[in-house]
Design a protein around this motif. Structure first.
Motif, PDB file in Angstrom:
ATOM      1  N   GLN A  59      35.038 -54.046  62.969  1.00 16.96           N
ATOM      2  CA  GLN A  59      34.126 -53.132  62.271  1.00 16.96           C
ATOM      3  C   GLN A  59      33.164 -53.944  61.415  1.00 16.96           C
ATOM      4  O   GLN A  59      33.583 -54.846  60.687  1.00 16.96           O
ATOM      5  N   ASP A  78      25.705 -47.007  58.295  1.00 12.84           N
ATOM      6  CA  ASP A  78      26.334 -47.098  59.613  1.00 12.84           C
ATOM      7  C   ASP A  78      27.348 -48.241  59.639  1.00 12.84           C
ATOM      8  O   ASP A  78      27.121 -49.309  59.047  1.00 12.84           O
ATOM      9  N   GLU A 110      30.211 -45.473  63.326  1.00 10.89           N
ATOM     10  CA  GLU A 110      30.793 -44.567  62.341  1.00 10.89           C
ATOM     11  C   GLU A 110      29.829 -44.408  61.175  1.00 10.89           C
ATOM     12  O   GLU A 110      29.183 -45.369  60.754  1.00 10.89           O
ATOM     13  N   ASN A 111      29.770 -43.191  60.664  1.00 15.78           N
ATOM     14  CA  ASN A 111      28.966 -42.933  59.474  1.00 15.78           C
ATOM     15  C   ASN A 111      29.601 -41.754  58.749  1.00 15.78           C
ATOM     16  O   ASN A 111      29.558 -40.620  59.224  1.00 15.78           O
ATOM     17  N   ASP A 150      32.177 -39.195  57.948  1.00 13.70           N
ATOM     18  CA  ASP A 150      33.263 -38.608  58.734  1.00 13.70           C
ATOM     19  C   ASP A 150      32.916 -38.495  60.218  1.00 13.70           C
ATOM     20  O   ASP A 150      33.715 -37.969  61.000  1.00 13.70           O
ATOM     21  N   GLU A 151      31.744 -38.958  60.615  1.00 13.33           N
ATOM     22  CA  GLU A 151      31.306 -38.818  61.998  1.00 13.33           C
ATOM     23  C   GLU A 151      31.463 -40.126  62.765  1.00 13.33           C
ATOM     24  O   GLU A 151      31.191 -41.208  62.231  1.00 13.33           O
ATOM     25  N   THR A 152      31.891 -40.010  64.023  1.00  9.88           N
ATOM     26  CA  THR A 152      32.034 -41.169  64.901  1.00  9.88           C
ATOM     27  C   THR A 152      31.380 -40.858  66.232  1.00  9.88           C
ATOM     28  O   THR A 152      31.696 -39.843  66.856  1.00  9.88           O
TER      29      THR A 152
END
Length: 220
Positions: A154, A202, A183-184, A186-188
């Motif tokens: 990561q 990001d 990933e940003n 809670d979104e992937t």
């Protein structure tokens, strides 16, 4: 404990490493046998598994009575007592367990355990390496080693790359790396397109050779 279609785990030794591992597996709904000579530690584990046993010694007979031979995977979490670690690992292997993983605190101990047929882990060393690599890189967040030369890592996108696209950076062409997720918050997003433009905060998850990942980080 009887084998079913689920994987059954055995944890021998309830120090910090063994206890944490056992709790993690049990809370994930896995069947777990735990064994330790400390009655208090075993009692604490009975809130997580009904298969928690006190064993004053770790003889093959004691392991067999606890049902270790019914496990698919057994982790021997005895590091400091080298002789006990080696003998216990040997006993578990002789009981026919298909996968045996043993904790080691030195390379010499690990070499002996490997000769017996066990997989070897070095928890203290691995944690030190992980912390060291985080300290050495401002953007490096976490990683998973797949083999000696391949990692999944990561990386926090640096400010100079915000607004630039995946294609413009040439991460695959120049650095032989693949972005497997962005990933940003809670979104992937796992379907990363070449025209995607990096945004503030990001985090990219890349897979590739360690040297190539290091080169990418240094370049930016």
């Amino acid at each position: 404990m009887k084998k079913n279609q689920e994987t059954a785990y055995g944890i021998i030794g309830l120090g910090r490493f063994g206890s944490s591992l056992a709790v993690t597996l049990a809370e994930a709904g896995q069947e777990v046998i735990v064994i330790d000579k400390d009655e208090n530690k075993v009692k604490e584990m009975r809130q997580y598994t009904e298969y928690a046993f006190v064993a004053d010694n770790l003889s093959m007979e004691a392991l067999r009575e606890a049902g270790i031979q019914n496990c698919d995977v057994v982790v021997v979490c005895i590091g400091q007592q080298v002789d006990v670690s080696i003998l216990t690992t040997m006993s578990v292997i002789e009981l026919g367990v298909s996968r045996v993983i043993s904790k080691a605190v030195s390379f010499e101990q690990g070499a002996v355990l490997k000769r017996l047929g066990a997989e070897v882990v070095y928890p203290e060393r691995d944690m030190a390496l992980r912390l060291g690599r985080r300290l050495l890189s401002n953007n490096f967040l976490d990683y998973v080693t797949l083999c000696n030369n391949i990692e999944i890592r990561q990386i926090q996108i640096p400010s100079r790359l915000i607004g630039r696209s995946v294609e413009e950076i040439g991460i695959r062409q120049k650095y032989k790396l693949n972005i497997i997720a962005i990933e940003n918050g809670d979104e992937t997003d796992i379907e990363v397109m070449p025209n995607y433009r990096f945004q503030k905060e990001d985090i990219i998850v890349v897979i590739g050779k360690v040297d190539n990942i290091d080169a990418f980080e240094k370049a930016f």
